[in-house]
Design a protein around this motif. Structure first.
Motif, PDB file in Angstrom:
ATOM      1  N   HIS A   1       7.533  -4.985 -10.191  1.00  0.00           N
ATOM      2  CA  HIS A   1       8.379  -3.539  -9.695  1.00  0.00           C
ATOM      3  C   HIS A   1       7.969  -3.543  -8.341  1.00  0.00           C
ATOM      4  O   HIS A   1       9.059  -3.605  -7.751  1.00  0.00           O
ATOM      5  CB  HIS A   1       7.216  -2.139 -10.726  1.00  0.00           C
ATOM      6  N   LEU A   2       6.680  -3.699  -7.807  1.00  0.00           N
ATOM      7  CA  LEU A   2       7.084  -4.346  -6.544  1.00  0.00           C
ATOM      8  C   LEU A   2       7.442  -5.137  -5.640  1.00  0.00           C
ATOM      9  O   LEU A   2       8.436  -5.022  -4.671  1.00  0.00           O
ATOM     10  CB  LEU A   2       5.299  -4.629  -5.861  1.00  0.00           C
TER      11      LEU A   2
ATOM     12  N   LEU B   1       1.323  -1.286   0.166  1.00  0.00           N
ATOM     13  CA  LEU B   1       0.219   0.028   0.770  1.00  0.00           C
ATOM     14  C   LEU B   1       0.735   1.042  -0.390  1.00  0.00           C
ATOM     15  O   LEU B   1       1.199   2.151  -0.959  1.00  0.00           O
ATOM     16  CB  LEU B   1      -0.552  -0.177   1.312  1.00  0.00           C
ATOM     17  N   SER B   2       1.964   1.493   0.962  1.00  0.00           N
ATOM     18  CA  SER B   2       2.917   2.943   0.754  1.00  0.00           C
ATOM     19  C   SER B   2       3.523   2.762  -0.638  1.00  0.00           C
ATOM     20  O   SER B   2       3.192   3.509  -1.219  1.00  0.00           O
ATOM     21  CB  SER B   2       3.454   1.906   1.917  1.00  0.00           C
ATOM     22  N   GLN B   3       3.810   2.009  -0.988  1.00  0.00           N
ATOM     23  CA  GLN B   3       4.238   1.762  -2.552  1.00  0.00           C
ATOM     24  C   GLN B   3       3.723   2.069  -3.576  1.00  0.00           C
ATOM     25  O   GLN B   3       3.455   3.339  -4.277  1.00  0.00           O
ATOM     26  CB  GLN B   3       4.553   0.782  -3.146  1.00  0.00           C
ATOM     27  N   VAL B   4       2.873   2.254  -3.260  1.00  0.00           N
ATOM     28  CA  VAL B   4       1.584   2.511  -4.561  1.00  0.00           C
ATOM     29  C   VAL B   4       0.787   3.700  -4.213  1.00  0.00           C
ATOM     30  O   VAL B   4       0.767   4.340  -5.668  1.00  0.00           O
ATOM     31  CB  VAL B   4       0.759   1.444  -4.241  1.00  0.00           C
TER      32      VAL B   4
ATOM     33  N   ASP C   1      11.316  -6.024  -2.693  1.00  0.00           N
ATOM     34  CA  ASP C   1      12.773  -7.737  -2.261  1.00  0.00           C
ATOM     35  C   ASP C   1      12.550  -9.270  -2.281  1.00  0.00           C
ATOM     36  O   ASP C   1      12.077  -9.669  -1.401  1.00  0.00           O
ATOM     37  CB  ASP C   1      13.914  -7.838  -1.897  1.00  0.00           C
ATOM     38  N   LEU C   2      11.323  -9.309  -3.033  1.00  0.00           N
ATOM     39  CA  LEU C   2      10.149 -10.677  -2.739  1.00  0.00           C
ATOM     40  C   LEU C   2       9.839 -11.324  -4.457  1.00  0.00           C
ATOM     41  O   LEU C   2      10.201 -10.493  -5.346  1.00  0.00           O
ATOM     42  CB  LEU C   2       9.087 -10.233  -2.000  1.00  0.00           C
ATOM     43  N   VAL C   3       9.403 -12.589  -3.990  1.00  0.00           N
ATOM     44  CA  VAL C   3       9.347 -13.147  -5.794  1.00  0.00           C
ATOM     45  C   VAL C   3       8.123 -12.338  -5.963  1.00  0.00           C
ATOM     46  O   VAL C   3       7.303 -12.410  -5.201  1.00  0.00           O
ATOM     47  CB  VAL C   3       9.864 -14.217  -5.256  1.00  0.00           C
ATOM     48  N   PRO C   4       7.236 -12.612  -6.705  1.00  0.00           N
ATOM     49  CA  PRO C   4       7.207 -12.028  -8.002  1.00  0.00           C
ATOM     50  C   PRO C   4       5.382 -12.353  -6.953  1.00  0.00           C
ATOM     51  O   PRO C   4       4.035 -12.186  -7.330  1.00  0.00           O
ATOM     52  CB  PRO C   4       6.836 -12.225  -9.383  1.00  0.00           C
ATOM     53  N   SER C   5       5.148 -14.475  -7.266  1.00  0.00           N
ATOM     54  CA  SER C   5       4.472 -14.747  -7.293  1.00  0.00           C
ATOM     55  C   SER C   5       3.462 -14.310  -5.925  1.00  0.00           C
ATOM     56  O   SER C   5       2.667 -14.534  -5.000  1.00  0.00           O
ATOM     57  CB  SER C   5       4.468 -16.715  -7.464  1.00  0.00           C
TER      58      SER C   5
END
Length: 165
Positions: free
Chosen positions: A58-59, A45-48, A64-68
């Motif tokens: 991009h998130l 939420l903060s990034q968006v 630094d997490l896996v896209p899934s």
């Protein structure tokens, strides 16, 4: 590393972990239905909200997490009405903005408690220390950072290891 530096880092870690625990408890009611992704919901939420990241890939990179894992969390946030997906871009909904505003108020309350017994001089001194820490972190080269990041990803405790197929 000296014993004194280890002690300072330990106390800093205790403080940060206590702060995170308190925030998690305060946010409990704001994240109904997000049990498995509550730990990254605030970060998404903060990034968006900030506009720094508005798509899953991009998130994932920024957090630094896996896209899934990010996709799964975003799907929950969309389903709960906190985010919307328009033309491949994530946006906060009115409900998401309301939750974000409540979270900001909670953070402000916590911050007031954290610094309630600090006078102006102590706050200035603390800012000086933080500036030194920031400068030291900024001195880490991109290649050193990449090496450290890769070492972290290899650890069995890194979130990316839990979501491997």
């Amino acid at each position: 590393m000296s014993a004194k530096k280890r002690e300072v880092l330990s106390k800093l870690n205790e403080t940060v972990n206590l702060d995170l625990l308190k925030k998690a408890l305060l946010h409990e009611s704001l994240y109904a239905g997000l049990k498995e992704h509550r730990h990254i919901a605030i970060r998404i939420l903060s990034q968006v909200k900030s506009g720094l990241a508005n798509d899953v890939l991009h998130l994932a990179e920024v957090l630094d997490l896996v896209p899934s894992e990010v996709k799964s969390a975003v799907d929950k946030l969309v389903a709960s009405g906190l985010l919307s997906l328009k033309e491949g871009r994530l946006e906060l909904t009115a409900k998401g903005q309301e939750v974000f505003t409540k979270m900001a108020a909670i953070h402000d309350e916590i911050s007031e408690q954290i610094f309630k017994d600090f006078d102006s001089e102590e706050l200035d001194q603390f800012l000086t220390y933080l500036a030194k820490i920031k400068a030291n972190l900024a001195g880490i080269s991109e290649s050193e950072l990449a090496q450290l990041k890769e070492k972290m990803r290899e650890l069995p405790t890194h979130p990316s290891q839990f979501f491997k197929k």
